[in-house]
Design a protein around this motif. Structure first.
Motif, PDB file in Angstrom:
ATOM      1  N   ASP A  14       0.837  -1.205   0.000  1.00 40.80           N
ATOM      2  CA  ASP A  14       0.000   0.000   0.000  1.00 40.80           C
ATOM      3  C   ASP A  14       0.872   1.255   0.000  1.00 40.80           C
ATOM      4  O   ASP A  14       0.607   2.205  -0.750  1.00 40.80           O
ATOM      5  CB  ASP A  14      -0.927  -0.012   1.210  1.00 40.80           C
ATOM      6  N   ALA A  15       1.911   1.256   0.831  1.00 41.13           N
ATOM      7  CA  ALA A  15       2.828   2.402   0.864  1.00 41.13           C
ATOM      8  C   ALA A  15       3.513   2.573  -0.486  1.00 41.13           C
ATOM      9  O   ALA A  15       3.655   3.701  -0.983  1.00 41.13           O
ATOM     10  CB  ALA A  15       3.867   2.206   1.969  1.00 41.13           C
ATOM     11  N   ARG A  16       3.907   1.466  -1.100  1.00 38.71           N
ATOM     12  CA  ARG A  16       4.559   1.527  -2.412  1.00 38.71           C
ATOM     13  C   ARG A  16       3.624   2.127  -3.443  1.00 38.71           C
ATOM     14  O   ARG A  16       4.020   2.981  -4.243  1.00 38.71           O
ATOM     15  CB  ARG A  16       5.003   0.128  -2.856  1.00 38.71           C
ATOM     16  N   GLU A  17       2.375   1.700  -3.426  1.00 41.52           N
ATOM     17  CA  GLU A  17       1.388   2.211  -4.381  1.00 41.52           C
ATOM     18  C   GLU A  17       1.217   3.728  -4.233  1.00 41.52           C
ATOM     19  O   GLU A  17       1.169   4.455  -5.226  1.00 41.52           O
ATOM     20  CB  GLU A  17       0.051   1.503  -4.150  1.00 41.52           C
ATOM     21  N   LYS A  18       1.167   4.194  -2.998  1.00 40.82           N
ATOM     22  CA  LYS A  18       1.037   5.638  -2.747  1.00 40.82           C
ATOM     23  C   LYS A  18       2.288   6.381  -3.202  1.00 40.82           C
ATOM     24  O   LYS A  18       2.202   7.463  -3.786  1.00 40.82           O
ATOM     25  CB  LYS A  18       0.753   5.896  -1.276  1.00 40.82           C
ATOM     26  N   ILE A  22       2.368   9.360  -6.117  1.00 34.46           N
ATOM     27  CA  ILE A  22       2.881  10.719  -5.892  1.00 34.46           C
ATOM     28  C   ILE A  22       4.049  11.000  -6.831  1.00 34.46           C
ATOM     29  O   ILE A  22       4.130  12.061  -7.438  1.00 34.46           O
ATOM     30  CB  ILE A  22       3.285  10.918  -4.423  1.00 34.46           C
ATOM     31  N   ARG A  23       4.960  10.039  -6.947  1.00 31.82           N
ATOM     32  CA  ARG A  23       6.098  10.224  -7.853  1.00 31.82           C
ATOM     33  C   ARG A  23       5.633  10.468  -9.278  1.00 31.82           C
ATOM     34  O   ARG A  23       6.123  11.368  -9.965  1.00 31.82           O
ATOM     35  CB  ARG A  23       7.012   9.004  -7.805  1.00 31.82           C
ATOM     36  N   ARG A  56      11.254  19.677  -7.391  1.00 35.18           N
ATOM     37  CA  ARG A  56      10.556  18.567  -8.049  1.00 35.18           C
ATOM     38  C   ARG A  56      11.508  17.394  -8.288  1.00 35.18           C
ATOM     39  O   ARG A  56      11.183  16.242  -8.000  1.00 35.18           O
ATOM     40  CB  ARG A  56       9.949  19.035  -9.367  1.00 35.18           C
ATOM     41  N   ALA A  57      12.705  17.688  -8.805  1.00 32.61           N
ATOM     42  CA  ALA A  57      13.685  16.634  -9.074  1.00 32.61           C
ATOM     43  C   ALA A  57      14.104  15.928  -7.783  1.00 32.61           C
ATOM     44  O   ALA A  57      14.224  14.697  -7.754  1.00 32.61           O
ATOM     45  CB  ALA A  57      14.897  17.215  -9.793  1.00 32.61           C
ATOM     46  N   ASP A  58      14.302  16.697  -6.718  1.00 34.80           N
ATOM     47  CA  ASP A  58      14.673  16.105  -5.432  1.00 34.80           C
ATOM     48  C   ASP A  58      13.551  15.220  -4.883  1.00 34.80           C
ATOM     49  O   ASP A  58      13.809  14.139  -4.345  1.00 34.80           O
ATOM     50  CB  ASP A  58      15.014  17.189  -4.406  1.00 34.80           C
ATOM     51  N   LEU A  59      12.316  15.683  -5.029  1.00 40.09           N
ATOM     52  CA  LEU A  59      11.178  14.888  -4.552  1.00 40.09           C
ATOM     53  C   LEU A  59      11.033  13.596  -5.350  1.00 40.09           C
ATOM     54  O   LEU A  59      10.788  12.525  -4.772  1.00 40.09           O
ATOM     55  CB  LEU A  59       9.887  15.701  -4.624  1.00 40.09           C
ATOM     56  N   ILE A  60      11.187  13.681  -6.656  1.00 41.78           N
ATOM     57  CA  ILE A  60      11.097  12.478  -7.491  1.00 41.78           C
ATOM     58  C   ILE A  60      12.181  11.480  -7.090  1.00 41.78           C
ATOM     59  O   ILE A  60      11.917  10.283  -6.950  1.00 41.78           O
ATOM     60  CB  ILE A  60      11.164  12.836  -8.987  1.00 41.78           C
ATOM     61  N   ALA A  61      13.397  11.976  -6.879  1.00 44.32           N
ATOM     62  CA  ALA A  61      14.498  11.096  -6.451  1.00 44.32           C
ATOM     63  C   ALA A  61      14.200  10.471  -5.090  1.00 44.32           C
ATOM     64  O   ALA A  61      14.468   9.284  -4.867  1.00 44.32           O
ATOM     65  CB  ALA A  61      15.809  11.873  -6.413  1.00 44.32           C
ATOM     66  N   ALA A  62      13.629  11.245  -4.175  1.00 49.25           N
ATOM     67  CA  ALA A  62      13.294  10.731  -2.851  1.00 49.25           C
ATOM     68  C   ALA A  62      12.213   9.647  -2.944  1.00 49.25           C
ATOM     69  O   ALA A  62      12.305   8.609  -2.265  1.00 49.25           O
ATOM     70  CB  ALA A  62      12.834  11.860  -1.937  1.00 49.25           C
ATOM     71  N   PHE A  63      11.205   9.869  -3.789  1.00 47.86           N
ATOM     72  CA  PHE A  63      10.165   8.858  -3.947  1.00 47.86           C
ATOM     73  C   PHE A  63      10.710   7.623  -4.659  1.00 47.86           C
ATOM     74  O   PHE A  63      10.308   6.502  -4.337  1.00 47.86           O
ATOM     75  CB  PHE A  63       8.929   9.427  -4.636  1.00 47.86           C
ATOM     76  N   ASP A  64      11.623   7.800  -5.606  1.00 48.23           N
ATOM     77  CA  ASP A  64      12.275   6.644  -6.234  1.00 48.23           C
ATOM     78  C   ASP A  64      13.004   5.806  -5.180  1.00 48.23           C
ATOM     79  O   ASP A  64      12.949   4.570  -5.206  1.00 48.23           O
ATOM     80  CB  ASP A  64      13.259   7.088  -7.320  1.00 48.23           C
ATOM     81  N   ALA A  65      13.689   6.490  -4.254  1.00 51.16           N
ATOM     82  CA  ALA A  65      14.400   5.781  -3.186  1.00 51.16           C
ATOM     83  C   ALA A  65      13.419   5.041  -2.277  1.00 51.16           C
ATOM     84  O   ALA A  65      13.658   3.879  -1.909  1.00 51.16           O
ATOM     85  CB  ALA A  65      15.244   6.759  -2.372  1.00 51.16           C
ATOM     86  N   ARG A  66      12.306   5.692  -1.930  1.00 56.24           N
ATOM     87  CA  ARG A  66      11.301   5.032  -1.097  1.00 56.24           C
ATOM     88  C   ARG A  66      10.725   3.805  -1.796  1.00 56.24           C
ATOM     89  O   ARG A  66      10.517   2.764  -1.168  1.00 56.24           O
ATOM     90  CB  ARG A  66      10.155   5.990  -0.768  1.00 56.24           C
ATOM     91  N   ILE A  67      10.452   3.936  -3.079  1.00 55.18           N
ATOM     92  CA  ILE A  67       9.918   2.807  -3.846  1.00 55.18           C
ATOM     93  C   ILE A  67      10.932   1.664  -3.859  1.00 55.18           C
ATOM     94  O   ILE A  67      10.570   0.495  -3.711  1.00 55.18           O
ATOM     95  CB  ILE A  67       9.522   3.248  -5.262  1.00 55.18           C
ATOM     96  N   GLY A  68      12.204   1.996  -4.013  1.00 57.96           N
ATOM     97  CA  GLY A  68      13.257   0.982  -3.958  1.00 57.96           C
ATOM     98  C   GLY A  68      13.293   0.287  -2.601  1.00 57.96           C
ATOM     99  O   GLY A  68      13.471  -0.938  -2.527  1.00 57.96           O
ATOM    100  N   ASP A  76      12.357  -9.103   0.513  1.00 59.74           N
ATOM    101  CA  ASP A  76      12.802  -9.794   1.734  1.00 59.74           C
ATOM    102  C   ASP A  76      11.719 -10.737   2.254  1.00 59.74           C
ATOM    103  O   ASP A  76      12.025 -11.722   2.930  1.00 59.74           O
ATOM    104  CB  ASP A  76      13.180  -8.798   2.821  1.00 59.74           C
ATOM    105  N   LEU A  77      10.459 -10.437   1.933  1.00 58.13           N
ATOM    106  CA  LEU A  77       9.353 -11.301   2.324  1.00 58.13           C
ATOM    107  C   LEU A  77       9.019 -12.339   1.246  1.00 58.13           C
ATOM    108  O   LEU A  77       8.084 -13.115   1.387  1.00 58.13           O
ATOM    109  CB  LEU A  77       8.105 -10.456   2.600  1.00 58.13           C
ATOM    110  N   GLY A  78       9.804 -12.321   0.162  1.00 65.00           N
ATOM    111  CA  GLY A  78       9.604 -13.288  -0.926  1.00 65.00           C
ATOM    112  C   GLY A  78       8.552 -12.873  -1.922  1.00 65.00           C
ATOM    113  O   GLY A  78       8.016 -13.718  -2.639  1.00 65.00           O
ATOM    114  N   ILE A  79       8.273 -11.571  -1.989  1.00 62.66           N
ATOM    115  CA  ILE A  79       7.245 -11.059  -2.893  1.00 62.66           C
ATOM    116  C   ILE A  79       7.907 -10.187  -3.940  1.00 62.66           C
ATOM    117  O   ILE A  79       8.702  -9.306  -3.634  1.00 62.66           O
ATOM    118  CB  ILE A  79       6.197 -10.238  -2.125  1.00 62.66           C
ATOM    119  N   THR A  80       7.559 -10.436  -5.200  1.00 62.88           N
ATOM    120  CA  THR A  80       8.055  -9.611  -6.297  1.00 62.88           C
ATOM    121  C   THR A  80       7.012  -8.549  -6.626  1.00 62.88           C
ATOM    122  O   THR A  80       5.886  -8.888  -6.940  1.00 62.88           O
ATOM    123  CB  THR A  80       8.314 -10.458  -7.553  1.00 62.88           C
ATOM    124  N   PRO A  81       7.401  -7.268  -6.494  1.00 65.88           N
ATOM    125  CA  PRO A  81       6.410  -6.201  -6.785  1.00 65.88           C
ATOM    126  C   PRO A  81       6.048  -6.148  -8.261  1.00 65.88           C
ATOM    127  O   PRO A  81       6.761  -6.549  -9.105  1.00 65.88           O
ATOM    128  CB  PRO A  81       7.085  -4.924  -6.343  1.00 65.88           C
TER     129      PRO A  81
END
Length: 81
Positions: A14-18, A22-23, A56-68, A76-81
């Motif tokens: 759910d967090a990944r989807e959000k 936003i990204r 904007r560029a910094d926010l996109i990079a931050a959201f890319d990092a969060r998604i990663g 780690d839980l054995g799930i492929t997004p």
């Protein structure tokens, strides 16, 4: 997989989807605003276009990092997004 892991995976997904949503909105050029205050006392802060582009560029990079991080946690839980 344990039931607790399923609950954890659902929260991460759910967090990944959000984060992706936003990204993607940022990447699509949706208007960014900066404001100060609350309710009737809100004041908009006008920023120069070049500064907005950097934010904007910094926010996109931050959201890319969060998604990663979300992807790694799911892996780690054995799930492929």
């Amino acid at each position: 997989m344990k039931a607790a892991d399923l609950t954890k995976a659902a929260l991460i997904a759910d967090a990944r989807e959000k984060n992706v949503a936003i990204r993607d909105r940022l990447a699509a050029g949706e208007r960014l605003t900066m404001s100060l205050g609350d309710g009737a006392a809100v004041h908009s802060i006008v920023l120069m276009p070049a500064y907005v582009a950097r934010i904007r560029a910094d926010l996109i990079a931050a959201f890319d990092a969060r998604i990663g991080e979300n992807d790694q946690a799911l892996a780690d839980l054995g799930i492929t997004p």
